[in-house]
Structure formats: C-alpha cells, structure tokens
Design a protein around this motif. Structure first.
Motif: not given
Length: 347
Positions: A92-103, A111-116, A211-216
């Motif tokens: 299982v792989r993950i793409i995180n679309y978020k405004s800040e980088r996950d540290t 297996g975790i890809i971070e995108k804006p 698919v999880q909607l985290r923030e608007i």
C-alpha cells in the motif's frame, strides 16, 4: 658397460622424473577449484539473478519484451545482456496532498509521496485548495501489463492525474461558502468518482484503498464571512434557547397555577358537598324530630318544666315569674340579695 646395464639406468632415470601421484591428484582438484572460483566471480560481476521480496513482484524483460506472468517472492535467474528483471512495489502506497510537509517520519517516508495541496476554483472562480490522502497499491496480477503500458511513473499518470481532475470537477460545482457545510457530501463524491475512473482503466492496474478529504482551505474573505454567519447563527440559537426556556418557565408557572386553581376548586366543591350533606342530614333530622313531637310529648315536657319551676320556688322565695307571650312554659327571674342571676328554663 654391458648394454642391459645401460637400459636399466636409463629406465630408472625416466621413472625418477615422473611427478608423484598425489601431485597429479592435487593438480586435477586445483583445476576444478579454479573453474568454480571463476564461475563465482562471474556470478558476482554479472549477477544473473534477482531476489524478490514479499510485497514485491518481478517483471522479466527479454530483449525488450515484458513477460506477462509476474515473478513472486524468491530468487529468479536471467541471462545477462539479454534479459533483466524489474522489481516493483505492490504494498500500500500513500499520496499526501497538503500545504505543509509531513515530518512525522523524518526523512524516511517509504511508500509515502508528498505533494502540494490541490489548487482549484469554485463555482464563482474563487481559489480553493484541497488537502487529500489517497491510499492505493499496484495490482500484482497485472503488474507486467501496467508497467508495459504506463511505465515506471505509473503513479503520476494513473493516480495523481485522476485525483487532480476529479477534485477540480467536484469542487467546481459548489460555491466556496458551501464547501464546509457540504463537506461529507463532497468527500463521498470525490472518492466515488476517483474509484470509478481508476476501475475503468483496462487490466485493472491499480487497487484503490481509500480517499480521505482532510482539509478545505478557503480564501480569507470567505472564511471571515463564514465565521460571521456562524456567530450570527450561534447568537440566534442562544436567543431561541432563551425564548424557549422562558416559554417553558411560563408554561410551568401556568401549569402550577392551573393545578392550584383546580385543587382549590376541588376543595371548594368538597366543602360545598360536605355542607350540603350536613344540611341535608340536619333537615332530615329536623324532619324526623318534627314528626316525633306529639301533644302527649309536649304535655310531658310541660310537666317536667313545672317540676323544675316548683323546685326553683322552694329554693328562691324572691323569684319573679313571668310568661313569654305565646309560650307554654313560664320563665323565672331569680333575685338573690344584691346579685342577680338569670336562669331560663326552656324547651
């Protein structure tokens, strides 16, 4: 020297020049050892094998042609220069679309890809950014066909492109101020449309987990407007609550007053009924008494009173006697020295 003697020494010399038997055997073993070492060195240098771990599949490529059958976990050999084995991850792989980088995981995010965040426009053209988390994995059964069709950058082409397209289409149907209110509806719609698009691809290349909607993230002006509306709604709810509370208090007091009035009414009715019952009983008693008075009874009563009169005259010589008009029984006024006492003997 005789000829036979020369032959003897000649043969002896020739026998002495031959190597010992153990040297011959060692030479043969050394040759075999050299061959084995050469093979080992060749294997190390050429490495004509690949080890597939759990959570991976191997794809054998022969002269540029992909073998349609994936290779499972274990060791697999190939011909260097002609064949090669490509290992691909099926976990299982993950793409995180978020405004800040996950540290949270430091620099190691296997297996975790971070995108804006995904920047989109609402129904009125206002900019909105969406934070999502998408979980998926490569379909191991069809991995060779997937890599052959989409290449090793299949995630960008299959997942990232689809997610961005769906999010833009869904968010574009709503006004910015509607997004927080209809968050659950929007999240469900985004997941359904992403799943439909991915499952529509030929050979089912990817298995979508969630698919999880985290923030608007809304524009500042829209956020301020929503906050003002929320404050107004909260105030309206508070006033409504106060009014409802006052109404309930008034209804409670009215109910208590009504209950008290009913109780008084019931008590008054009970008292009235009691008086009526007593009056009725007295009337009945009087009726019975009236019916019971006869001339004989009156005559007897007169005789009793006359007896008491006579006793009074014997004890009080100065007693005055007077008759009440219409009365059948006399009244006596007694005078004893200077003290006056009144005694009335009646019916």
């Amino acid at each position: 020297m005789p000829a036979d003697m020369n032959d003897y020494f000649k043969n002896k010399l020739e026998n002495n020049n031959e190597p010992p038997k153990f040297l011959k055997e060692f030479s043969k073993k050394a040759t075999i050892l050299y061959v084995i070492l050469a093979v080992i060195v060749l294997l190390i240098i050429a490495k004509p094998y690949e080890i597939i771990q759990s959570g991976e599949v191997g794809i054998k490529v022969t002269a540029g042609k992909f073998d349609p059958i994936p290779l499972g976990p274990g060791i697999h050999f190939f011909i260097p220069g002609i064949q090669k084995i490509i290992k691909v991850d099926t976990k299982v792989r993950i793409i995180n679309y978020k405004s800040e980088r996950d540290t949270a995981f430091g620099d190691v995010n296997e297996g975790i890809i971070e995108k804006p965040s995904i920047s989109v426009l609402d129904a009125r053209g206002l900019p909105v950014s969406i934070d999502l988390t998408v979980q998926y994995r490569l379909n191991p059964a069809n991995a060779p066909q997937t890599i052959a069709t989409w290449g090793l950058t299949w995630e960008e082409k299959l997942i990232n492109a689809v997610v961005r397209e769906v999010v833009r289409n869904v968010i574009g149907r709503y006004k910015a101020e509607e997004l927080p209110v209809k968050r659950n509806e929007i999240a469900k719609m985004i997941e359904q449309e992403i799943r439909q698009k991915i499952e529509s691809f030929q050979n089912k290349p990817v298995i979508l987990e969630s698919v999880q909607l985290r923030e608007i993230n809304l524009p500042p002006k829209i956020k301020e407007q929503i906050e003002r509306v929320q404050i107004a709604k909260q105030e309206a709810e508070r006033v409504k609550y106060e009014v409802e509370k006052a109404k309930q208090e008034a209804e409670k007091k009215a109910a208590l007053a009504k209950g008290e009035a009913e109780a008084k009414k019931i008590r008054a009715q009970g008292e009235a009924e009691r008086i009526m019952i007593e009056a009725k009983a007295q009337a009945q008693a009087n009726e019975v008494i009236g019916k019971s008075i006869t001339p004989e009874l009156l005559k007897l009563k007169q005789i009793n009173v006359q007896g008491k009169f006579n006793e009074a005259l014997q004890n009080n010589k100065d007693a005055k006697i007077f008759l009440t008009p219409g009365g059948a029984v006399p009244n006596i006024w007694l005078n004893a020295e200077d003290n006056k006492k009144a005694t009335s003997i009646g019916r």
